[in-house]
Each structure stands twice: as C-alpha cells, then as structure tokens.
Design an enzyme around this catalytic site. Structure first.
Site, PDB file in Angstrom:
ATOM      1  N   ARG A  78      -2.215  19.930  42.567  1.00 18.17           N
ATOM      2  CA  ARG A  78      -1.492  19.774  44.683  1.00 18.17           C
ATOM      3  C   ARG A  78      -1.944  19.343  45.609  1.00 18.17           C
ATOM      4  NH1 ARG A  78       3.193  23.953  46.249  1.00 18.17           N
ATOM      5  NH2 ARG A  78       3.748  21.906  47.361  1.00 18.17           N
ATOM      6  N   CYS A  79      -3.194  19.215  44.605  1.00 19.40           N
ATOM      7  CA  CYS A  79      -4.106  18.117  46.340  1.00 19.40           C
ATOM      8  C   CYS A  79      -3.970  16.422  45.481  1.00 19.40           C
ATOM      9  CB  CYS A  79      -4.950  18.639  46.419  1.00 19.40           C
ATOM     10  SG  CYS A  79      -6.494  18.018  47.583  1.00 19.40           S
ATOM     11  N   SER A  80      -3.961  15.940  46.225  1.00 20.08           N
ATOM     12  CA  SER A  80      -4.412  14.175  45.134  1.00 20.08           C
ATOM     13  C   SER A  80      -5.550  14.690  45.003  1.00 20.08           C
ATOM     14  CB  SER A  80      -3.918  13.105  46.037  1.00 20.08           C
ATOM     15  OG  SER A  80      -3.954  13.042  47.335  1.00 20.08           O
TER      16      SER A  80
END
Length: 115
Positions: A10-12
């Site tokens: 979920r972390c870019s």
C-alpha cells in the site's frame, strides 16, 4: 544472490523500490512485514546493517506511535524494538537487505548502493 525487501504494497515508496529492483532483473524475497513482522533479533540485525537506532527507523506520524507509548523519550532501545515487533506499522519502509547490508528505500534509489 539473495535480496529481501520488507514491503508494504500500500506504500508508494515500497512499490517504487520493488519496481526498481524488478527493472534490474532482480526478483527479491518479498516480506510483507505487516503480516509477518520481523522478530526482535531480526530487527536488531537490520538496525545494525542500517546503522540506525530504533527510534530512527520509526514512523512517528503513525497513530500507533503515540497510542503504543513509543513517543515516550525514556524508552530504551530494547523497549522500542519490542514495540516495533508488536506494532509493525511503526517500522519505516521499505527496507532492502542484501549480502549483509541494508538500505532504506527513501528515496527508492538509495537501495542501489547495496546492490
């Protein structure tokens, strides 16, 4: 050549770091650390490789930082590591480990130093 990434899909920055590895033909072992947190010993090894103290690897803006009591400046490194294992959202990401070295993918290109 074993490369491991402590990854949060979920972390870019985590996604960008994984893509950077894959663009170089590297398929790392992906550890979704929110589902499978590192043990205290593993986290100590990672901190040693990074040359960081536990608080330096903590995400201080996560709600868990204050809720868990991690914001208490009197906590020891051992206590902070225990909190990071219990609340893995506190661990900054992504972390890439390769050949006894580790790098934080912030920015993602920083991991190239250990490849």
């Amino acid at each position: 050549m074993s490369i491991r990434i402590y990854h949060n899909p979920r972390c870019s920055k985590s996604r960008q770091t994984l893509q950077l590895l894959q663009e170089r033909g590297i398929e790392p072992e992906i550890i979704k650390y929110l589902e499978t947190p590192p043990s205290e010993d593993e986290l100590r090894r990672i901190l040693d490789m990074l040359g960081l103290r536990p608080r330096d690897l903590m995400r201080k803006r996560e709600p868990e930082y204050k809720a868990s009591g991690a914001d208490d400046p009197s906590l020891s490194d051992d206590e902070l590591i225990a909190l990071m294992v219990k609340y893995p959202k506190l661990i900054e990401r992504p972390i890439v480990v390769h050949d006894g070295k580790a790098a934080l993918g912030r920015p993602p290109e920083q991991i190239l130093e250990i490849l």
